[in-house]
Design a protein around this motif. Structure first.
Motif, mmCIF file in Angstrom:
data_model
loop_
_atom_site.group_PDB
_atom_site.id
_atom_site.type_symbol
_atom_site.label_atom_id
_atom_site.label_comp_id
_atom_site.label_asym_id
_atom_site.label_seq_id
_atom_site.Cartn_x
_atom_site.Cartn_y
_atom_site.Cartn_z
ATOM 1 N N ARG A 167 2.705 34.387 31.176
ATOM 2 C CA ARG A 167 2.375 33.798 29.836
ATOM 3 C C ARG A 167 3.255 34.582 29.061
ATOM 4 N N GLU A 204 4.969 33.721 26.450
ATOM 5 C CA GLU A 204 5.084 33.533 24.882
ATOM 6 C C GLU A 204 3.773 32.993 24.519
ATOM 7 N N GLY A 260 2.751 30.138 23.429
ATOM 8 C CA GLY A 260 2.476 28.790 23.619
ATOM 9 C C GLY A 260 3.240 28.238 24.917
ATOM 10 N N GLN A 261 3.317 29.259 25.700
ATOM 11 C CA GLN A 261 4.084 28.883 27.078
ATOM 12 C C GLN A 261 3.612 29.848 27.938
ATOM 13 N N ILE A 300 -3.535 21.798 27.211
ATOM 14 C CA ILE A 300 -2.381 22.230 28.208
ATOM 15 C C ILE A 300 -1.577 20.887 28.750
ATOM 16 N N THR A 329 5.298 20.318 31.071
ATOM 17 C CA THR A 329 6.546 19.903 30.101
ATOM 18 C C THR A 329 7.730 19.494 31.187
ATOM 19 N N TRP A 380 6.035 24.317 34.164
ATOM 20 C CA TRP A 380 6.356 24.799 32.897
ATOM 21 C C TRP A 380 5.040 24.072 32.143
ATOM 22 N N ARG A 385 2.909 23.880 28.281
ATOM 23 C CA ARG A 385 2.818 23.976 27.013
ATOM 24 C C ARG A 385 1.503 24.263 26.561
ATOM 25 N N GLY A 410 -1.451 24.798 23.821
ATOM 26 C CA GLY A 410 -1.726 25.050 22.183
ATOM 27 C C GLY A 410 -2.396 26.193 21.734
ATOM 28 N N GLU A 411 -2.363 26.185 20.529
ATOM 29 C CA GLU A 411 -2.847 27.301 19.767
ATOM 30 C C GLU A 411 -4.177 27.365 19.977
#
Length: 421
Positions: free
Chosen positions: A320, A322, A324-325, A361, A364, A372, A374, A376-377
């Motif tokens: 994890r 980042e 958002g990643q 989620i 991507t 990969w 993405r 979400g907040e």
């Protein structure tokens, strides 16, 4: 079906299986009914839902019976003899193949009726086929022809092989200019049929094709092509091309338009012999969360039935880096990705084991061994969590896994599905 699959030894060849099961036979491991999440399986691991699989088998068996269709599902979707056996138990006429390698697998596991949805011009394969036909009078084989040149090559190879039984063939009507294989015009179809009639090594038994390749397919375009196929069968019969047959084969049907096939095949006029209306849909057996979810005929006619996505690829969050990643440990070597990326469906908490939805989620991209994501907040996703991914296009997921856990709704692994590619 031979016992060789149940007796196969579990070892490092089969990814995702418990390391402590090394040396056990498949049947012994299945008898333990280990839990997919707590029984020592490693990630990534592909799971096939036992309940969804059974639902799908019943759905197409019922559909075929309701519409008076014989059924030869395309085995290249799974290349899994255990699934072939279950399809045949569910009333399938036989299994459809695409290549000589498929034929050899099917015959090794006792499939007695095979429809090869390609023209077979490989001399070595034809020599082997001649031997199979001579050795087993009960073996039924049918394949496409789509050119005079193909007939010439088949005849030469079969004459050299010296077989005593002619090979049954159907003229393949192409789905239009720019489509895949198949004869483009009815006049050319007649020329191919004439070439077959001129040799003793082949026997014309019908016509066939694949409506899934109709360019810019719409219900109207697909139906128009299917009516051409039906008319071709009627014209061939009127011309006496099927004289002496006990049965005429008319075949079509991928997994996107089997409703149209059923509708148009009901329009077949009475011919000089009974007609085997042969449907060949194969992707239904596992269905998916991508290509066929959008295209299944049951979307257009829901009263006919439904299909369920049967595959979940479980991968583990390993990074994890980042907010958002996130990255999971499944990539191109594990997931079908030729048409669509996988979809994040559920998350299993690494600490509590609780399962929650994967809203927010998204997959991507895929690297060779990384997915990969993405995130979400505000979405909770931690290193160690398992993410359940829905697969797109089942034809390219079976080939990435050679031993697939068959998992009951409670998580117990009840069997292991062996694939051959």
């Amino acid at each position: 079906m031979p016992n060789t699959l149940a007796d196969e030894v579990v070892d490092y060849r089969f990814k995702g299986l418990p390391p402590d099961a090394a040396g056990m036979t498949v049947s012994a491991l299945a008898a333990e009914r280990r839990n997919l999440f707590t029984g020592g399986f490693t990630t990534p691991v592909l799971a096939l839902s036992a309940e969804a699989l059974e639902h799908n088998l019943v759905a197409l068996e019922t559909f075929a019976e309701r519409h008076g269709l014989a059924f030869a599902p395309h085995g290249k979707t799974s290349m899994a003899p255990q699934l072939f056996a279950r399809q045949i138990e569910r009333g399938a006429w036989g299994i459809t193949a695409a290549t000589p390698a498929h034929l050899r697998v099917y015959r090794a596991f006792g499939v007695q009726r095979i429809f090869l949805a390609n023209e077979l011009v490989d001399a070595a394969a034809l020599s082997w086929l001649a031997g199979e036909l001579d050795a087993d009078p009960e073996f039924r084989f049918v394949c496409y022809v789509d050119s005079v040149r193909g007939v010439e090559l088949m005849n030469a190879a079969l004459r050299a092989a010296g077989g005593s039984r002619p090979v049954d063939v159907v003229v393949e009507l192409g789905a239009g200019d720019g489509a895949r294989t198949g004869v483009r015009t009815e006049a050319e179809c007649a020329a191919v049929a004439d070439a077959v009639a001129a040799v003793s090594t082949l026997r014309l038994v019908g016509v066939a094709g694949y409506e899934g390749e109709v360019p810019d397919a719409t219900p109207e375009r697909v139906t128009a092509w299917l009516r051409r196929l039906v008319a071709l069968a009627a014209d061939f019969d009127k011309a006496g091309r099927f004289a002496g047959l006990d049965e005429v084969v008319v075949s079509a049907g991928g997994s996107a338009w089997f409703d149209a096939v059923a509708e148009v095949f009901e329009e077949l006029p009475q011919l000089s012999a009974p007609v085997l209306r042969l449907l060949r849909s194969g992707a239904y057996v596992s269905h998916d969360n991508g290509q066929y979810r959008k295209l299944t005929p049951f979307n257009r006619v829901p009263e006919e039935g439904s299909l369920r996505a049967a595959f979940t690829l479980w991968a583990q969050v390993i990074s994890r880096p980042e907010p958002g990643q996130a990255f999971v440990n499944a990539g191109k070597r594990d997931a079908a990705h030729d048409l669509h990326l996988p979809e994040a469906k559920v998350v299993r908490d690494a600490v509590t084991g609780a399962v929650r939805g994967a809203d927010g989620i998204a997959v991507t991209a895929l690297s060779d061994q990384h997915g990969w994501l993405r995130v979400g907040e505000g979405v909770r996703l931690e290193v160690g969590d398992w993410v359940g991914l829905g697969m797109s296009h089942p034809c390219t997921i079976f080939d990435k896994w050679q031993l697939i856990p068959l998992v009951a709704e409670d998580g117990a692994v009840t069997d292991y599905i062996r694939t051959f590619f």
